[in-house]
Write an enzyme that holds these catalytic residues in place. Structure first.
Site, short mmCIF file in Angstrom:
data_model
loop_
_atom_site.label_atom_id
_atom_site.label_comp_id
_atom_site.label_asym_id
_atom_site.label_seq_id
_atom_site.Cartn_x
_atom_site.Cartn_y
_atom_site.Cartn_z
N LEU A 1 0.83 -1.20 0.00
CA LEU A 1 0.00 0.00 0.00
C LEU A 1 0.87 1.25 0.00
CD1 LEU A 1 -2.76 1.43 0.23
CD2 LEU A 1 -2.59 1.13 2.72
N GLY B 1 23.40 -1.20 33.29
CA GLY B 1 24.39 -1.25 32.23
C GLY B 1 24.28 -2.50 31.39
N GLY C 1 2.55 7.75 2.52
CA GLY C 1 2.62 6.91 3.71
C GLY C 1 1.32 7.02 4.49
N SER C 2 1.27 7.96 5.43
CA SER C 2 0.02 8.18 6.17
C SER C 2 -1.11 8.60 5.24
CB SER C 2 0.24 9.24 7.26
OG SER C 2 1.14 8.77 8.23
N GLU D 1 1.76 0.10 9.99
CA GLU D 1 0.32 -0.07 9.81
C GLU D 1 -0.49 1.09 10.42
OE1 GLU D 1 -1.37 -3.95 10.18
OE2 GLU D 1 0.49 -4.89 9.52
N GLU E 1 3.83 4.10 -0.29
CA GLU E 1 4.76 4.50 -1.34
C GLU E 1 5.71 5.57 -0.79
OE1 GLU E 1 2.61 5.62 -4.84
OE2 GLU E 1 1.66 3.64 -5.05
N THR F 1 7.26 -5.08 4.09
CA THR F 1 7.75 -6.24 4.83
C THR F 1 7.73 -7.45 3.91
OG1 THR F 1 6.90 -5.36 6.91
CG2 THR F 1 7.37 -7.70 6.85
N GLN G 1 16.25 -0.30 31.93
CA GLN G 1 16.59 0.37 33.18
C GLN G 1 16.77 -0.62 34.32
OE1 GLN G 1 17.13 3.56 32.92
NE2 GLN G 1 17.74 3.93 35.05
N THR H 1 0.82 5.09 11.85
CA THR H 1 1.53 5.59 13.02
C THR H 1 0.54 5.79 14.17
OG1 THR H 1 1.19 7.92 12.47
CG2 THR H 1 3.13 6.84 11.51
#
Length: 408
Positions: free
Chosen positions: A133, A365, A139-140, A388, A135, A184, A361, A390
């Site tokens: 879909l 480390g 996008g949105s 799919e 391009e 994908t 967190q 935002t």
């Protein structure tokens, strides 16, 4: 009917068959997926052999009709399968979700002849799908797509939704030109569901096509270099005079955008379930570390600040699970679920981002190193807030359901 999984998650399942299915998925995840996830993601390896196994196990067509090789499972069950797969490796869970999305147009809008000809191989024949879909410049704002399909010898029509062009088989070939982006399985998919412009501007000028992955003129750009999900190829697809027969047009001419939006409502539930699976994996890793890691002579899980952090993480995961399952049950009952799907995608992916951040967190480390999986989970969670639709688009969708479209 409920059961508790080995990690203490309580599953509400509608049948004994569903319980056995979840047990099979957990076993495949434990033995075949999780042990290789870190190494293969670091190497950027896509586990095609796993998808062949999932197909043979009947897991690539779960929500579709058994008559065409599907599993006949309700979305309530299918999404819990996705959650289990995503918890083991997001590349696998997301891949199954995208494949299911790619089958939606044919299963829901194809003719009986089209479904009989193609669905069995797509659902259980080892094939893998892509959904085309977006391009580079759409996008949105997906209705602004420029990829064009022209009927050979014509101008492509006006994209009306009248009786003319209803169904497929009107004769002649379509020639597709354009570029799709952020695909994908781009470059490795065996088939693509492609939205292309067959008429004038806007949503009513778009139609849907089922395109073979090896069609002459269809090529893939090199995969995108991503911060996460490196094992899942994402690439642009270029259509240069790709020819398909009218028998591969799905639905009516001009119906493609409506088909795309319908598919995305269900696809967003898949993303939500994957996000909960990722969050659950991060929570499990954080809890295990907190119990074992000792500082100041006792486990760090004894410290209230950390205990509260874990409690918040668990609450977000459970709330997300409840939200996506409520949306799934609405879908299974034939009730409107678009608003709930947008809410589930929004909440679950934001929750996954927060939970994976908190997991890093908790590990301190060590959480920032590749020796533990939580840094990978964090990088993967960011992607789920984007794909799919935002999360900003999800808020637009939800608001429209509440107060109507924006004034112009």
């Amino acid at each position: 009917m409920a059961e508790s999984t080995p990690d203490g998650v309580e599953r509400r399942l509608p049948s004994d068959e569903a319980r056995e299915l979840l047990a099979l998925v957990r076993e495949i995840a434990r033995r075949e997926i999780a042990p290789h996830a870190a190494e293969e993601e670091a190497a950027g390896h896509f586990p095609r052999e796993l998808f062949t196994l999932l197909s043979r196990s009947g897991l690539l067509g779960l929500p579709y009709e058994p008559a065409y090789g599907g599993g006949g499972q309700p979305y309530e069950v299918y999404l819990q399968v996705l959650e289990e797969l995503a918890a083991a490796r997001l590349t696998v869970g997301l891949g199954v979700s995208v494949h299911t999305l790619s089958c939606h147009a044919l299963a829901g809008y194809g003719t009986d002849e089209q479904r009989s000809a193609h669905l069995p191989a797509m659902l259980g024949g080892g094939l893998l799908g892509a959904y085309c879909l977006s391009e580079p410049s759409a996008g949105s704002d997906a209705a602004a797509l420029r990829t064009r399909a022209v009927r050979e010898g014509g101008d492509g029509g006006e994209g009306e939704e009248g009786e003319e062009g209803k169904g497929a088989g009107g004769g002649g070939d379509w020639v597709i030109d354009g570029t799709k982006a952020w695909i994908t399985h781009g470059g490795i998919a065996d088939f693509c569901t492609v939205m292309a412009r067959t008429g004038g501007p806007g949503a009513r000028g778009i139609s849907a096509f089922l395109v073979p992955g090896d069609a002459p003129g269809l090529t893939a750009a090199p995969p995108e270099r991503k911060m996460g999900m490196k094992g899942s190829p994402t690439a642009q697809l270029h259509f240069d005079g790709v020819r398909v027969t009218d028998a591969r047009r799905l639905g009516r001419e001009g119906q493609g955008f409506a088909i795309a939006l319908d598919a995305l409502d269900s696809g967003r539930l898949g993303i939500a379930a994957c996000a909960v699976g990722l969050g659950q994996a991060a929570l499990d890793e954080a809890v295990a570390y907190a119990v074992e890691r000792r500082q100041f002579g006792r486990p760090i899980a004894d410290f209230q600040g950390l205990r509260f952090l874990l409690a918040d993480m668990a609450t977000r995961v459970e709330a997300g699970r409840a939200l996506y399952l409520e949306a799934a049950r609405r879908r299974d009952e034939g009730r409107p679920f678009g608003r709930h799907a947008a809410m589930a995608k929004l909440f679950c992916t934001d929750a996954a981002m927060q939970v994976t951040t908190d997991a890093v967190q908790v590990l301190g480390g060590y959480g920032y190193t590749a020796d533990f999986p939580v840094e990978r989970y964090l990088r993967e969670a960011k992607m789920l807030q984007i794909v799919e639709g935002t999360n900003q688009i999800q808020r637009v969708v939800i608001a429209r359901h509440l107060v109507g479209p924006e004034s112009r």
